[in-house]
Design a protein around this motif. Sequence first.
Motif, mmCIF file in Angstrom:
data_model
loop_
_atom_site.group_PDB
_atom_site.id
_atom_site.type_symbol
_atom_site.label_atom_id
_atom_site.label_comp_id
_atom_site.label_asym_id
_atom_site.label_seq_id
_atom_site.Cartn_x
_atom_site.Cartn_y
_atom_site.Cartn_z
ATOM 1 N N VAL A 159 -3.050 -11.677 1.386
ATOM 2 C CA VAL A 159 -2.599 -10.440 0.750
ATOM 3 C C VAL A 159 -3.404 -9.309 1.371
ATOM 4 O O VAL A 159 -4.637 -9.327 1.354
ATOM 5 C CB VAL A 159 -2.791 -10.463 -0.774
ATOM 6 N N ILE A 160 -2.707 -8.344 1.931
ATOM 7 C CA ILE A 160 -3.342 -7.258 2.681
ATOM 8 C C ILE A 160 -2.855 -5.923 2.137
ATOM 9 O O ILE A 160 -1.644 -5.725 1.937
ATOM 10 C CB ILE A 160 -2.983 -7.363 4.179
ATOM 11 N N THR A 161 -3.774 -5.013 1.889
ATOM 12 C CA THR A 161 -3.408 -3.638 1.570
ATOM 13 C C THR A 161 -3.811 -2.760 2.753
ATOM 14 O O THR A 161 -4.958 -2.808 3.204
ATOM 15 C CB THR A 161 -4.093 -3.145 0.294
ATOM 16 N N ALA A 162 -2.863 -1.998 3.257
ATOM 17 C CA ALA A 162 -3.122 -1.113 4.394
ATOM 18 C C ALA A 162 -3.618 0.231 3.890
ATOM 19 O O ALA A 162 -3.066 0.796 2.941
ATOM 20 C CB ALA A 162 -1.852 -0.939 5.224
ATOM 21 N N VAL A 163 -4.663 0.740 4.534
ATOM 22 C CA VAL A 163 -5.340 1.935 4.034
ATOM 23 C C VAL A 163 -5.655 2.894 5.180
ATOM 24 O O VAL A 163 -6.121 2.481 6.245
ATOM 25 C CB VAL A 163 -6.664 1.552 3.338
ATOM 26 N N PRO A 173 -7.823 -9.038 -0.947
ATOM 27 C CA PRO A 173 -9.101 -9.431 -0.348
ATOM 28 C C PRO A 173 -9.262 -8.925 1.075
ATOM 29 O O PRO A 173 -10.357 -8.995 1.643
ATOM 30 C CB PRO A 173 -9.040 -10.963 -0.377
ATOM 31 N N VAL A 174 -8.165 -8.418 1.665
ATOM 32 C CA VAL A 174 -8.206 -7.903 3.031
ATOM 33 C C VAL A 174 -7.633 -6.487 3.040
ATOM 34 O O VAL A 174 -6.565 -6.235 2.485
ATOM 35 C CB VAL A 174 -7.396 -8.788 3.997
ATOM 36 N N LEU A 175 -8.351 -5.577 3.679
ATOM 37 C CA LEU A 175 -7.876 -4.211 3.861
ATOM 38 C C LEU A 175 -7.625 -3.992 5.345
ATOM 39 O O LEU A 175 -8.518 -4.180 6.176
ATOM 40 C CB LEU A 175 -8.904 -3.197 3.353
ATOM 41 N N ALA A 176 -6.395 -3.606 5.674
ATOM 42 C CA ALA A 176 -6.047 -3.258 7.050
ATOM 43 C C ALA A 176 -6.303 -1.766 7.223
ATOM 44 O O ALA A 176 -5.647 -0.937 6.587
ATOM 45 C CB ALA A 176 -4.587 -3.596 7.332
ATOM 46 N N ILE A 177 -7.262 -1.424 8.053
ATOM 47 C CA ILE A 177 -7.724 -0.052 8.168
ATOM 48 C C ILE A 177 -7.058 0.635 9.349
ATOM 49 O O ILE A 177 -7.181 0.193 10.494
ATOM 50 C CB ILE A 177 -9.262 -0.001 8.333
ATOM 51 N N ALA A 178 -6.359 1.725 9.055
ATOM 52 C CA ALA A 178 -5.686 2.484 10.101
ATOM 53 C C ALA A 178 -6.691 3.327 10.879
ATOM 54 O O ALA A 178 -7.700 3.777 10.338
ATOM 55 C CB ALA A 178 -4.623 3.393 9.486
ATOM 56 N N GLY A 228 0.804 -1.208 0.000
ATOM 57 C CA GLY A 228 0.000 0.000 0.000
ATOM 58 C C GLY A 228 0.839 1.260 0.000
ATOM 59 O O GLY A 228 1.892 1.336 0.638
ATOM 60 N N LEU A 229 0.348 2.258 -0.723
ATOM 61 C CA LEU A 229 1.018 3.553 -0.774
ATOM 62 C C LEU A 229 0.879 4.345 0.524
ATOM 63 O O LEU A 229 1.635 5.284 0.757
ATOM 64 C CB LEU A 229 0.449 4.384 -1.931
ATOM 65 N N ILE A 271 -6.587 -2.130 12.183
ATOM 66 C CA ILE A 271 -5.246 -2.541 12.586
ATOM 67 C C ILE A 271 -5.154 -2.704 14.097
ATOM 68 O O ILE A 271 -4.492 -3.616 14.602
ATOM 69 C CB ILE A 271 -4.200 -1.531 12.068
ATOM 70 N N GLY A 272 -5.839 -1.870 14.845
ATOM 71 C CA GLY A 272 -5.761 -1.947 16.298
ATOM 72 C C GLY A 272 -6.770 -2.876 16.930
ATOM 73 O O GLY A 272 -6.847 -2.964 18.163
ATOM 74 N N GLN A 273 -7.547 -3.596 16.106
ATOM 75 C CA GLN A 273 -8.604 -4.446 16.648
ATOM 76 C C GLN A 273 -8.025 -5.632 17.404
ATOM 77 O O GLN A 273 -7.175 -6.354 16.901
ATOM 78 C CB GLN A 273 -9.518 -4.929 15.512
ATOM 79 N N GLU A 274 -8.521 -5.842 18.619
ATOM 80 C CA GLU A 274 -8.046 -6.955 19.438
ATOM 81 C C GLU A 274 -8.839 -8.214 19.115
ATOM 82 O O GLU A 274 -9.922 -8.172 18.539
ATOM 83 C CB GLU A 274 -8.218 -6.625 20.926
#
Length: 406
Positions: A123-127, A169-174, A14-15, A199-202
Amino acid sequence: MAVPPGLPVVIVGGLHADARRAAVARLLADVPGSVVLHHDLATAAAGTVVRTIRDASGILDAGEAPLVNDCACCALREDLVPELERLRDAGGTRLAVVELWDSVEPKAMAEVVTAGGLTVTGVITAVDPALVLPYLGNGDDLADGGLAAAATDQRTVADTFARQLEYAPVLAIAESPEADDEDRELLAQLHPTARQVRIGQEFPAELAELAEPADDGLTVPTPRRRALSPLAQAALGGFDVEAAAAAQHPACALLPAEADAHGVSTLVWSMRRPFHPERLYAALEDLTCAAARSRGRFWLADKPDTLFHWDAAGGALCVESTGPWLASLPDAAWDMVPPVRRAAAALDWHPEHGDRCQHLVFTSPGLDRDGLERLLESCLLTDAEYAAGPDAWQRLPHAFDTLLEV
């Protein structure tokens, strides 16, 4: 949730660099025995790509990979699998996290890793949701921001970000205090099938309790293996490279559906009549700028056998031929077509035109749906032009030849 045998590999890209780093740090913290492999392409100007391997405690190893054909991304391709194999053979690594450099796209790297005989489990893109619209609207060349992966890299920020977002298929949300409902809705409409994980989800409280050591100092054995955070679960959930590629192919892509919420709309426009090439060409600028993101497939009257791909972001449009419509192929050739494409065509087969159609999807805040539909419809053949038949259509001006470099 048990970790798969062998060396599971998750690709995180991710950019949005801060979001990506936060996602990687979370995986290192959540999965004991995990390491991160990262190739820094920013050093390419000096003739090398710097490779680092680190765990939660810091850098374990560093080295350099020479450029291949003056291409930093090519050096990454050549170096990635051998390094992963080395980690696998050395043992002791529970999860290999491949953190991609800013503009590297996950599709190519997932295919490289899989072709090398290793298992990609995610495969995860962080957004950062607050940055989705600014990045989609950024038509600057990657090279202008020092983000090009090779001297010949002509990609833009917008189209690169769009592919990074839509492939995973997975987005890691900041966590993003600046993001509002419109930002989150835009993200949801752009990639409605993605699993979004904060991202911070427990992990659930009941599993967290089971993962703690008991009073006697012993750890409850079975539940502990399940006590992975949602992000770690997503990293190990499994990934199908072929299915992911098919989901991006314009002939069978999993495109967004109709939606309208929080000021964001998605228009799905489908027709069974070809475009007049000259009128469509004249409308390209207005159509490209009508939405933050648009994509799909389309049919030109003068080129009845060719399926064209529409891909627009950041005020720039890419139009390219992606081969024939299935309806133009002889029956004997169908066996060479992937089953997923045959199935997609069969679901919407027209008795006269087969799989030929217009299927374009536009997503944007403040979308002028009515105006966009009128403009698109004005580019179709008129009733009289349509009635003239395919032979007459092929005599229409070949307006797209220059754009397609025919």
